[in-house]
Design a protein around this motif. Structure first.
Motif, mmCIF file in Angstrom:
data_model
loop_
_atom_site.group_PDB
_atom_site.id
_atom_site.type_symbol
_atom_site.label_atom_id
_atom_site.label_comp_id
_atom_site.label_asym_id
_atom_site.label_seq_id
_atom_site.Cartn_x
_atom_site.Cartn_y
_atom_site.Cartn_z
ATOM 1 N N VAL A 153 0.841 -1.196 0.000
ATOM 2 C CA VAL A 153 0.000 0.000 0.000
ATOM 3 C C VAL A 153 0.879 1.251 0.000
ATOM 4 C CG1 VAL A 153 -1.767 1.298 1.272
ATOM 5 C CG2 VAL A 153 -1.838 -1.215 1.208
ATOM 6 N N CYS A 154 0.448 2.288 -0.701
ATOM 7 C CA CYS A 154 1.088 3.606 -0.651
ATOM 8 C C CYS A 154 -0.005 4.659 -0.563
ATOM 9 C CB CYS A 154 1.976 3.839 -1.872
ATOM 10 S SG CYS A 154 1.081 3.966 -3.431
ATOM 11 N N TYR A 155 0.382 5.852 -0.149
ATOM 12 C CA TYR A 155 -0.577 6.930 0.058
ATOM 13 C C TYR A 155 -0.180 8.120 -0.804
ATOM 14 C CZ TYR A 155 -1.850 4.116 4.086
ATOM 15 O OH TYR A 155 -2.249 3.072 4.897
ATOM 16 N N ILE A 156 -1.180 8.711 -1.445
ATOM 17 C CA ILE A 156 -0.940 9.837 -2.338
ATOM 18 C C ILE A 156 -1.915 10.962 -2.025
ATOM 19 C CG2 ILE A 156 -0.023 8.430 -4.216
ATOM 20 C CD1 ILE A 156 -2.786 8.622 -5.543
ATOM 21 N N GLU A 157 -1.492 12.162 -2.391
ATOM 22 C CA GLU A 157 -2.358 13.349 -2.292
ATOM 23 C C GLU A 157 -2.729 13.776 -3.703
ATOM 24 O OE1 GLU A 157 -1.865 18.044 -1.211
ATOM 25 O OE2 GLU A 157 -0.830 16.606 0.091
ATOM 26 N N THR A 158 -4.023 13.939 -3.940
ATOM 27 C CA THR A 158 -4.531 14.212 -5.295
ATOM 28 C C THR A 158 -5.155 15.598 -5.420
ATOM 29 O OG1 THR A 158 -6.669 13.207 -4.747
ATOM 30 C CG2 THR A 158 -4.967 11.753 -5.661
ATOM 31 N N SER A 159 -4.678 16.557 -4.629
ATOM 32 C CA SER A 159 -5.304 17.885 -4.643
ATOM 33 C C SER A 159 -5.188 18.565 -6.006
ATOM 34 C CB SER A 159 -4.665 18.769 -3.564
ATOM 35 O OG SER A 159 -3.263 18.861 -3.762
ATOM 36 N N ASN A 160 -4.152 18.253 -6.780
ATOM 37 C CA ASN A 160 -4.003 18.861 -8.100
ATOM 38 C C ASN A 160 -4.945 18.256 -9.131
ATOM 39 O OD1 ASN A 160 -2.046 20.687 -7.386
ATOM 40 N ND2 ASN A 160 -0.353 19.357 -7.907
ATOM 41 N N LEU A 161 -5.488 17.086 -8.832
ATOM 42 C CA LEU A 161 -6.396 16.423 -9.774
ATOM 43 C C LEU A 161 -7.854 16.711 -9.478
ATOM 44 C CD1 LEU A 161 -4.693 12.921 -10.160
ATOM 45 C CD2 LEU A 161 -4.564 14.863 -11.701
ATOM 46 N N ASP A 162 -8.260 16.510 -8.215
ATOM 47 C CA ASP A 162 -9.672 16.659 -7.867
ATOM 48 C C ASP A 162 -9.920 17.671 -6.751
ATOM 49 O OD1 ASP A 162 -8.617 15.267 -5.716
ATOM 50 O OD2 ASP A 162 -9.545 13.367 -6.252
ATOM 51 N N GLY A 163 -8.865 18.339 -6.255
ATOM 52 C CA GLY A 163 -9.024 19.349 -5.213
ATOM 53 C C GLY A 163 -9.157 18.794 -3.811
ATOM 54 N N GLU A 164 -9.126 17.477 -3.645
ATOM 55 C CA GLU A 164 -9.269 16.879 -2.321
ATOM 56 C C GLU A 164 -7.897 16.764 -1.661
ATOM 57 O OE1 GLU A 164 -11.309 13.190 -2.603
ATOM 58 O OE2 GLU A 164 -13.066 14.033 -3.622
#
Length: 293
Positions: A53-64
């Motif tokens: 498992v890995c964790y990512i931040e997707t704020s640039n894609l969907d703003g979350e």
């Protein structure tokens, strides 16, 4: 495309730092914690030995801003973890030489859908399906994970981030569009009037203008058509309603002040009692509100 990222090339089997623009489909990328994802990649293995498992931040894609978990493909994860250093994710060239030859991916054509991905990962030991949970897209940031190995499937303009990018459209109100059409119509009518008056002026000069002492010598038709319309254009320039746009903007500005000082649009904080008035941040707000059904 000018950011840097360590890339383990399948051809040279040497880890090197390259520009994002130099990444090619089929190359293996090594990303460390806090690194930006340079392309759309399939997760081959992560520092999480058990579940991959890995964790990512997707704020640039969907703003979350909340972290999302992704998972490595089970077949490649178990094989890579057999020879990769769990601390820093490094591996010897000889070990990678045994892993790379049978590595390939069959997947769908590039598209802009972020919620779906279908493909198949092929190794010498067999093949397994690739789901959307096994893919991370360009623009994400790796969080709370020491390292991951990923195979580039889309790069450059074929990534989902670039395919979803659209040109910024200038928003204009209906009244602005209507005013522009009226002004363009007035300019066309003004040009027609100027040419018609120039032609009428030449006809009059040939018939009766030569007998008038205040009329200069008549020009040729070509000279008249090149000079007379501009003379009449200057005469009729007052027809263009330049003050119309200025008056409209003044009316919009005054309407926003009515909104800012409207006592019926005041919010009172129930705990502190602080009042906050409405604030119009656009001069066309009143016009936009008027179109709401």
């Amino acid at each position: 495309n000018c950011a840097l990222g360590p890339v383990d090339r399948a051809v040279s089997l040497v880890s090197m730092t390259v520009l994002w623009a130099e990444l090619r489909v089929g190359e293996v990328v090594i990303l460390n914690e806090e690194d930006w994802v340079p392309a759309d990649i399939v997760i081959l293995s992560t520092s999480d030995k058990r579940g991959g498992v890995c964790y990512i931040e997707t704020s640039n894609l969907d703003g979350e801003t909340n972290l999302k978990n992704k998972q490595a493909v089970e077949l490649s994860h178990s094989k890579l973890h057999s020879f990769v250093n769990p601390r820093d994710g490094t591996a010897s060239g000889e070990a990678m030489l045994d892993f790379m030859p049978g590595l390939s991916v069959e997947c769908e054509d590039p598209n802009r859908h972020l919620a779906t991905f279908t493909g198949t990962l092929n190794l010498l030991d067999g093949s397994c399906p690739i789901l959307n949970a096994n893919v991370i897209y360009r623009g994400c940031v790796l969080r709370n994970t020491k390292w991951i190995y990923g195979l580039v499937v889309y790069a450059g303009m074929d990534t989902k981030l670039m395919l979803n990018g659209t040109a910024v459209k200038y928003k204009r109100s209906t009244l602005d569009k209507l005013t522009q059409r009226y002004i363009i119509g007035i300019l066309i009518a003004l040009a027609i009037f100027s040419v018609a008056c120039a032609i009428g002026s030449m006809i009059w000069q040939e018939s009766a203008g030569s007998s008038q002492w205040y009329v200069p010598d008549p020009q040729s038709w070509w000279e008249a058509l090149l000079t007379q319309p501009f003379a009449f254009l200057v005469i009729f320039c007052w027809v263009i309603p330049l003050m119309l746009v200025v008056d409209m903007e003044m009316v919009k500005l005054i309407s926003t002040q009515f909104i800012n000082h409207d006592l019926a649009m005041v919010w009172v904080d129930p705990y502190t009692g602080v009042t906050k008035h409405a604030k119009a941040r656009s001069s066309s707000l009143a016009e936009d509100l008027g179109r709401i059904e």
